[in-house]
Every structure is written in C-alpha cells, then in structure tokens.
Design an enzyme around this catalytic site. Structure first.
Site, mmCIF file in Angstrom:
data_model
loop_
_atom_site.group_PDB
_atom_site.id
_atom_site.type_symbol
_atom_site.label_atom_id
_atom_site.label_comp_id
_atom_site.label_asym_id
_atom_site.label_seq_id
_atom_site.Cartn_x
_atom_site.Cartn_y
_atom_site.Cartn_z
ATOM 1 N N LYS A 22 51.519 68.802 55.292
ATOM 2 C CA LYS A 22 51.746 68.213 54.293
ATOM 3 C C LYS A 22 51.852 66.558 54.290
ATOM 4 C CE LYS A 22 55.522 67.565 50.909
ATOM 5 N NZ LYS A 22 56.121 66.110 51.224
ATOM 6 N N ASN A 23 52.618 66.126 55.267
ATOM 7 C CA ASN A 23 53.001 64.804 55.343
ATOM 8 C C ASN A 23 51.717 63.887 56.140
ATOM 9 O OD1 ASN A 23 55.550 65.107 54.162
ATOM 10 N ND2 ASN A 23 56.408 65.334 56.335
ATOM 11 N N ARG A 92 57.002 62.204 45.598
ATOM 12 C CA ARG A 92 57.336 60.961 46.618
ATOM 13 C C ARG A 92 55.793 60.227 47.106
ATOM 14 N NH1 ARG A 92 61.164 56.926 47.456
ATOM 15 N NH2 ARG A 92 60.824 55.891 49.473
ATOM 16 N N CYS A 116 62.114 64.674 47.058
ATOM 17 C CA CYS A 116 63.447 65.251 47.328
ATOM 18 C C CYS A 116 64.478 64.299 47.004
ATOM 19 C CB CYS A 116 63.460 65.972 48.792
ATOM 20 S SG CYS A 116 62.377 67.242 48.937
ATOM 21 N N ARG A 121 66.071 56.288 49.172
ATOM 22 C CA ARG A 121 64.874 56.108 49.662
ATOM 23 C C ARG A 121 64.413 54.889 49.264
ATOM 24 N NH1 ARG A 121 62.054 62.286 49.581
ATOM 25 N NH2 ARG A 121 61.109 61.210 51.364
ATOM 26 N N ASP A 303 63.613 66.091 59.049
ATOM 27 C CA ASP A 303 63.181 67.332 58.129
ATOM 28 C C ASP A 303 63.582 68.690 58.686
ATOM 29 O OD1 ASP A 303 62.159 65.875 56.081
ATOM 30 O OD2 ASP A 303 60.075 66.133 56.509
ATOM 31 N N ARG A 395 56.616 73.232 47.124
ATOM 32 C CA ARG A 395 55.983 71.885 47.449
ATOM 33 C C ARG A 395 55.575 71.795 48.677
ATOM 34 N NH1 ARG A 395 60.275 68.378 47.370
ATOM 35 N NH2 ARG A 395 58.706 66.833 47.756
#
Length: 414
Positions: A22-23, A92, A116, A121, A303, A395
C-alpha cells in the site's frame, strides 16, 4: 457490513499470500499522473485507499481502469487543478497529489489530508519541499492552495526524514528540468521503489536508500508497466499470525531483507523464521518478552507496533514497547484490555504483562494497524470477537477476511 466477527482458537494452515505494498503503490499511483501516456500498475492491491485514490483521480479527468489484477492509468486530459472538498479526510496519501498536479499544471488545490488518527502528522516538511520547488502555499479553511511563482532552489534539505515529504519531493523534481538535490531524506524501501518507477519512466535519480538523493528531471516522462514491492507491514502482520495461531502456515510474497529489525524482534521473542523457496513460516513453542522502540527505517516500523503489542500479550513475562514517531498510536490498548490484556501506559511507552489467554469481546478498530492488531487478537482469543469499524483495516489489507477463511479461520462480516 462494517463489523468483522471471529470465533477464535482455530489453527490456521496453508498459504497466506502477501500483497503489493500500500505504502509503495499509492505514491506510484500518484506519480503515474506525471506523464500523458498510459501506465500499467500490475497486481494492484484491492484496498479502500486505492479505491479512494482512483475516485480522486477520476474527479479531475484522469482515467483509471481495472484490467484483471492490473490498474491502468492515463493522465492525458486533466481538466482541473482543484480536488473536490468531498474527499476531505478520506486518505493521507492525497497529499502526494499536491506534488503530482502541481508538477503538471503549476498550481493545485486540495482538501486537507486524512488517514489514521495516530497523533500529530504535521505538514512542515511538505511545505519545505513546496517552497523549495518555487510554490507559494496558502491555507484556507478547508483546503491547501499552491501556485508556482518561481523556479525555486536546487538543493532542498528536509528538517526531518519524512517519508511522505521525500516522496512528494521525488514526484515534483522528476518533472522539473535540471538537477535537484534532496538531503536528510527517508530511506524506506518504498522510497527506493518509487525511484525505480520514476527512473523507468525516464527520470534520472541517484542515491535512493541513502540520506541524499539527486534528481535530474525531464519535461516528458513515458508510460511503463510496473509492479510495486511486496507490503512489508502486511508481511510482518502475517508472520505474527503464523506465530500465534499457525500450524504450517506459510507466508508468500515477502522480502525478508525489508524486515531485518522485525525478524530480529521475532527472534528475541523466541520465534523461529523458516524460509523454504518462496515460503516463509514463523514457529514457536513459547513466546518470550520483547523490548521494542520504534524508529525510522531501518529501525522497527511504527506500523507494526500495534501488531507486536498483540504478540506481547501472549508472552511469558513483561514486554515494553516505546513509540517515538507518533504521540497517539496506542488506540489499540484500550481495545485489547477489553479482551483481558494487561497493559499499562506511561507517556510514550506501554508495558505488557503476558496472559494465558484473551477472551473475545466487542471492540473497535480506531485506525488501520490497530484494527489489524485486533484481528490477530481475535484469531488467538477464546470465544467470539466482534470488531466494529473494520473498514479501517480494509484500507490497507487486501481481502483479509477472505484470505483468512481460506486457511481455516472462522470469520464473517455483519
């Protein structure tokens, strides 16, 4: 159907396939808008954050279409530089469109990023990047507005090695003619993966994986076929599942060299890691306590902090976990306590006294990784666990309930 129900105690057997990161995928998806030719992103993860991103892109004229497991992107007709406020707080990763659309059109307006709720952040590092690229940035009540007013500087030092700010800078500099030098950059594998993608499109970038990256951008990038790296956070989650409830549970699509510190901590917990070809398995007889401090890569990933909190609840002794990156990343603690976990918190550190078992209970997924931690707890607990707000987990985890059902979990949605 936003509640996931789990009857715990079923041993899991078989193969648990990993997924594209995902990232890594989200930044690559954003960077796909830098060129007008079609880009094919292979094995796109079926997660809500990707769905949200595609809706955002379509809203401004970018074509996104699924073709089998792949996602096709073509940004040859962007018709507006403004992203609708309806996408406020959805994800995000929307912050990366600040760079992608800004690089293409010279201006951009987008709602404040969501994601999240795990503490402060801030966008300070992102503003450093935008200003360094020659953009004037203004904040309205509901949006960020950026306009390019000058060429900008050639050297941009980051005050903190922010992953998303580094990604933002790479995306912008790739369409910026001439050389840009970034210092104090993040070194995560997802940074290296984006650079590999951008270089494949025609950019010339050196230094990815180090703290200094040099980019020679060009006016026109080309379309390519590309598959992002496996998701190291999902892989780490599955290895913990293998240790807690696995009986010959093997994980695939995993790169252990991206998980060096995670593997170290698993070994500290007396968990053996066995690799056989493409399969990796975590085995243990008794879990021993861990002492973990989160850090930027290559340190222990924040994470996976909630995931290891669940692991530590089953250790024979007391574990400590310190969170150094976010000031509110213990949303899972109260929920685990409802299941019988013995956890105390003092400032940025939690102390976890292992218990014989957890008891299923109604709990809530307050964020993506906290939700994943509760799924693991439910799998290992006695009785039935009902996790509300499971869309948080959707997500980032590709069809997690379906994959778990296939390997023996008693799991369903309500």
């Amino acid at each position: 159907m936003d509640t996931l129900c789990i009857n715990g105690g079923s041993p899991l057997q078989g193969v648990l396939p990993g997924q594209v990161s995902k990232n890594a995928f989200i930044p690559i998806l954003a960077a796909s808008t830098l060129c007008e030719e079609e880009v094919c992103l292979q094995n796109a993860p079926e997660i809500l954050d990707v769905d949200t991103y595609c809706k955002i892109m379509k809203s401004i004229g970018i074509k996104t279409n699924k073709q089998g497991n792949d996602l096709l992107v073509k940004a040859d007709s962007i018709h507006t530089w403004e992203i609708s406020p309806e996408f406020d707080q959805r994800a995000r990763g929307i912050i990366l469109m600040l760079g992608a659309i800004g690089a293409r059109l010279g201006r951009v307006k987008l709602p404040y990023p969501g994601g999240c709720k795990i503490g402060d952040r801030k966008l300070d590092a992102h503003l450093e990047v935008m200003k360094g690229m020659g953009f004037e940035v203004k904040f309205t009540q509901d949006a960020i507005v950026a306009n390019q007013t000058q060429r900008g500087v050639t050297t941009i030092p980051l005050s903190f090695p922010s992953v998303s700010a580094t990604l933002l800078a790479l995306i912008m500099a790739s369409r910026r003619t001439g050389q840009t030098v970034l210092s104090n950059t993040a070194r995560e594998p997802e940074i290296v993966d984006l650079v590999d993608f951008l270089n494949g499109m025609g950019a010339k970038i050196r230094g990815a994986g180090s703290s200094t990256i040099t980019i020679t951008g060009i006016d026109e990038l080309k379309g390519i076929n590309y598959e992002a790296i496996p998701d190291r956070i999902v892989s780490g989650t599955y290895l913990v599942a293998s240790a807690l409830v696995g009986e010959r549970l093997r994980v695939t699509k995993i790169r252990l060299h991206h998980l060096s510190e995670v593997i170290t901590q698993l070994k500290h917990a007396s968990i053996d890691i066995h690799q056989e070809g493409d399969y990796v398995e975590a085995r243990c007889n008794e879990i021993t306590p861990v002492n973990i401090t989160t850090a930027v890569y290559p340190g222990f990933p924040t994470d996976l902090q909630p995931i290891f909190s669940t692991l530590a609840t089953f250790a024979k002794g007391t574990s400590t976990i310190r969170e150094t990156l976010y000031n509110n990343r213990f949303a899972h603690v109260n929920e685990l306590q409802k299941m019988g976990a013995k956890i105390t918190q003092h400032d940025d550190t939690i102390s976890i006294q292992g218990v014989e078992h957890l008891q299923g209970a109604p709990v809530r997924a307050n964020d993506l990784r906290a939700g994943a931690a509760l799924v693991l707890a439910g799998l290992a607990a006695e009785g039935t666990t009902k996790i509300q707000n499971i869309s948080q987990v959707d997500r980032g985890y590709d069809n997690l309930d379906i994959k778990l059902t296939r390997i023996g979990a008693d799991i369903w949605r309500e």
